[in-house]
Design a protein around this motif. Sequence first.
Motif, short mmCIF file in Angstrom:
data_model
loop_
_atom_site.label_atom_id
_atom_site.label_comp_id
_atom_site.label_asym_id
_atom_site.label_seq_id
_atom_site.Cartn_x
_atom_site.Cartn_y
_atom_site.Cartn_z
N THR B 131 0.84 -1.20 0.00
CA THR B 131 0.00 0.00 0.00
C THR B 131 0.88 1.25 0.00
O THR B 131 0.62 2.20 -0.73
CB THR B 131 -0.91 0.03 1.25
N LYS B 134 2.23 2.17 -3.19
CA LYS B 134 1.12 2.49 -4.10
C LYS B 134 1.07 1.57 -5.31
O LYS B 134 0.87 2.03 -6.44
CB LYS B 134 1.22 3.95 -4.57
N PRO B 136 -1.05 -0.93 -7.29
CA PRO B 136 -2.48 -1.27 -7.32
C PRO B 136 -2.71 -2.75 -6.98
O PRO B 136 -1.91 -3.61 -7.36
CB PRO B 136 -2.87 -1.01 -8.78
N GLN B 151 6.97 -0.47 -11.89
CA GLN B 151 6.18 -1.26 -10.94
C GLN B 151 7.04 -2.31 -10.24
O GLN B 151 6.94 -2.53 -9.04
CB GLN B 151 5.02 -1.95 -11.66
N ARG B 154 8.97 -0.74 -7.59
CA ARG B 154 8.18 -0.46 -6.40
C ARG B 154 7.94 -1.72 -5.59
O ARG B 154 8.00 -1.70 -4.36
CB ARG B 154 6.85 0.20 -6.79
N GLU B 184 8.18 9.32 -10.17
CA GLU B 184 7.30 8.51 -9.34
C GLU B 184 8.05 7.90 -8.17
O GLU B 184 7.60 7.95 -7.03
CB GLU B 184 6.68 7.37 -10.17
N LEU B 188 7.69 8.90 -4.31
CA LEU B 188 7.28 7.85 -3.39
C LEU B 188 8.22 7.77 -2.18
O LEU B 188 7.77 7.71 -1.03
CB LEU B 188 7.31 6.53 -4.15
N ASP B 191 7.57 10.76 0.01
CA ASP B 191 6.29 10.60 0.74
C ASP B 191 6.43 9.63 1.91
O ASP B 191 5.97 9.90 3.02
CB ASP B 191 5.22 9.98 -0.18
#
Lengths: 288, 285
Positions: B131, B134, B136, B151, B154, B184, B188, B191
């Motif tokens: 989560t 991020k 999906p 992806q 991540r 991104e 991330l 954040d």
Amino acid sequence: MAIIRSKDLVHEYIRRDEAGNVESIQTALDHVDLEVEPGQFISILGHNGSGKSTFAKHINALLTPSEGVLWVDGMNTSDDEYTFAVRQTAGMVFQNPDNQIIASVVDEDVAFAPENMGVPSDEIVQRVEKALKMVGMYKYRSHSPNKLSGGQKQRVAIAGVMAMQPKCIILDEPTAMLDPDGRAEVLRAVHDLNREKGITVILITHYMEEVVDSDFVYVMEKGKVIMKGKPRDIFTQVDELKSHGLDVPQVTMLAHELRKSGVPLPECILTRQELVASLAKIKNGGHE
Amino acid sequence: MNDNILIMDHVSYKYSPDTAYEVKALDDVSLTIKKGEFIGIIGHTGSGKSTLVQHLNGLMRATEGHIYFNGQDIYDKDYDIRSLRTQVGMVFQYPEHQLFETTVFKDVQFGPKNQGLDEKEQIKRAYEALTLVKLPDEFYLASPFELSGGQKRRAAIAGVIAMKPSVLILDEPTAGLDPRGRDEILGLISDMHEKRGDTVILVSHSMEDVANYVDRIIVMDNGRPAYDGAPKDVFSHYKELEKMGLAAPQVTYVMNDLKAQGFDVDTSATTVEEAKEEILKMLGR
């Protein structure tokens, strides 16, 4: 005559299940028309998945069109008869230097392609020497490739292609894995080949700064060419580029932001010298 | 004293010591890292930046000097170096090459599983980490190989986050990504840093990237920290940085060029936004 010309080029990646039924079709190239004249330096920009690497593989006949035609120096790449001639005409350099170097000594690595082509051995020696000198790696000829930096390895890979004496060289994100020094080294070598030896260059990249000196730029997205023109024409469209997930050089971005705030700067500034000179003019009361 | 999470005390590392090939990869490095800092380590290839961070989680052992994590010497005989590796989480270059499980979820669960946590906790950790990055949820049960480059990366970062490290080290996390993927990933990381308040160390050779995000920059050169400070202070040495094969952000050069032409500007801007403000001020707008 154009050295590379594509007409309605389509490439589809087709995924099949175990029984051979089509599971999904992904259109990686969607009716691409493109023309490159001998001696030109062309850049293809686009983010990951835009189809730019798929296009590169077509020029080298690693892939052949699902629809449409691609000619390399007049040879139709769909014709098996020409496969090897196409690959000798248009040599390819890939992203990861470590995946392209095979021999344990630099000059043996560069000799690999001409050896495979059956070039007589005295000529191989000459070609290897010439190719290594072109990229400024001659003094490393008897080194082990393991101990070279990323930029040096990439230059050896370029020499390996040049030893085939191609008319055209395609570089697929050759600097993506390099540090700023290495990137500058590789670009310098490629520009020298273009200027001094008249080699046609197709540079595929997502670094905007690298395409500033090209003759012509194509921007790809979702398999289509969405923008094409001289670098200056492309970079004027800052918002458009941003919307496609691409970057512009920081200086161009700054000039763009200043223009938005009402500073009367000329459109499309590519270098910091241009920006500083324009700002000085404005500050000193001159008009553009 | 207590807010120093990592201390390097006169650390040196030699490759092939006492041979003709001896290379000093780290040369008497002393530095402290505070809890909650967001640090960028920059340097050109071979400057010792990767060697430095690999010492911080005990993957490499210093040939001289000491390293303290939360006040404890990690070279003490009875120090649990395995637990250090989960507390100082490392995301390597091209971490997507290390994805190996059949599904993304299992891959992220692997770290907590190795920590010996029970299955319920493993699943909870994996879910939280996915989560946070991020990703999906339709990808949770996909094979890692079906993901795009960004992806995958991540997912790989989630695998480290799931171990809840208090220090997160990322070695060139944006290498090979396109501009969108790069923004991104950096967004991330920034954040997550804000949300978790953890210590983050970002190894990079892109000055523009680092200037936009971190509070402190350590510049490595020849196995030593050459500069250590806020981005503004570090980039004011842009001439010296160039000699080390590095460069300040392009806008820093613009500001210095303007100053050289006799304009009264503050040259410390390191981002487009800061440079814009300063130039507007100069033009009296």
